[in-house]
Scaffold this active site. Sequence first.
Site: not given
Ligand code: OXD
Ligand code: MN
Length: 581
Positions: A70, A198, A207, A227, A249-251, A278, A367
């Site tokens: 993104r 992307y 999103k 989200h 992200s990353a959690c 998500d 992905r």
């Molecule tokens: C994000 C996704 O970036 O879900 O939050 O791809």
């Molecule tokens: Mn997301």
Amino acid sequence: MSSTLSSLTQWVDQVAQHTKADQVVWCDGSDAENQSMIDTMLASEALVALNPDTHPDCYLHRSDPNDVARVEHLTFVCTKDQADAGPNNHWMDPDKAHALMDELFSGCMVGRTLYVVPYCMGPIDSPLSRLGVELTDSPYVVANMRLMTRMGKDALARIEKEGHFVKGVHSTGELDPDRRYIMHFPESLTIMSFGSGYGGNALLGKKCHALRIASYQARNEGWLAEHMLIVGIENPQGEVRYVAAAFPSACGKTNLAMLIPPEAYREAGWKVWTVGDDICWLHPGEDGRLYAINPEAGFFGVAPGTSAGTNPNALAMLDKETIFTNVAVTDDNQPWWEGLNEQTPATDWQGRAFDPNNGPAAHPNSRFTVSMKRCPSYSEEAENPRGVPIDAIVFGGRRAHLTPLVLEAKDWTHGVLIGATMASETTAAATGAVGVIRRDPMAMKPFCGYHFADYWQHWLNIGDKLSQPPKIFQVNWFRRDDEGRFIWPGFGDNLRVLEWIVARCKDEASAHDTPVGRVPESGGIVIDDLAEMPDMETLLAIDPDGWREELMAIEGFLSEYGDRVPKILLDRLSAIKKSVG
Ligand code: OXD
Ligand code: MN
């Protein structure tokens, strides 16, 4: 022809003329259409077929190396009044943005097909769902939208009946990062995206529609677009309670959405059901509860780190009917990414012979796109037109210190304050310094389509409508000890925390009151079957010095949003500061 269909057709004709598309194809979402889309992409090498024995109907797409994520700095919310977009968004005047996009789109589809993709976000027969049409010149987008949304003729029939839908126009353009913009016009429910293929920039249902535009729509219509993942927690008596949870992200959001209970819990009969991983739309119900639907129909998940150990459910669904983007490939043509297994891949995400000197074999943001129905923990309730009743809302973040494993808000207003000021430490997954605390309100920093302070007020207004509001919690799976090791085991063991959360919602567990919220009493979280005892005292401690500093930082953060910040949140913050002393 209905008047909606004729105005939709007029808009499609206008875009086709402006972009000079060679032909226009209306997508019906059928298997035959999907197969022809796949065949087109195989012929143009936009897709590569993977090993048909191990991964039937799985394909790999390699994106342009400069188009892998993104682009927040090129993403704009174009409201008439800049103040409405808020300091949390990049803003452009709508007339200027339209002029810029008109120029970019002019003639951009010469030699290309314009696909008309009608879609429904949410169950096709749910009054809580919303509709959209994406016009795109990318067959990859069409194939992904088919997995991620209810796309095709049923969506078009509903659009004809209802008359309103979000309009999205997308072109991959030349994939030139200097000619790339993702524009949102919330006041006219319109999205224009140019120059990227992307997911988050190009699959406009995700999103762009389901968060940025929907959050704006939700504010006007009295609901919330969030989200958040949605999970059902089933206890051994067969009772299922639903939890919605927001994490930056990353959690570990996807892992939590597909959690497999620890062995002793599995044996006792606990199950976790996946409703969404998500995005979550929350609507007040007539009974004063909050009901959630997942507007999506598929997962667009990050591949690296997904393994039989971390997320067996995800792994199990990825061996059929999946589109992979930017993963590596083994010598027998299976998809591969870092963390999957000990194998060495043959080819990296750019199609080069794998060489560790070139960096990771799979792109860190590679992905998978797959239908939700392929997930072993898929909940049939994801199709329930009424949604699922939410008992608990959870806000999470990654904090090495300070925030306890779990904390319960004292009421809705306190919960909104916790969500509005949630923070997470940056990880190596993102560019920039690691370990820096970044505030990410409700995990919506890149996704809220209007001024954050107005959004917090909207959360408070929704609370006022609920006679049985969900309880709100904060969790932190990422506390570290003095040697930097994680104290809490995480993954499946997070169910132990969810068990306490659900018990609190049913008034079946006690809690210890602190100035910053309620924490479990000692023994409140079941850990006796764990091989190694975590240091629960540290995990649940509230350090007044650390919190004094945190509350000051929170005050500074809220002040960035000026006098639109709801006074009730500032008053609550002052009261908490006073009681911490
Ligand atoms: C994000 C996704 O970036 O879900 O939050 O791809
Ligand atoms: Mn997301």
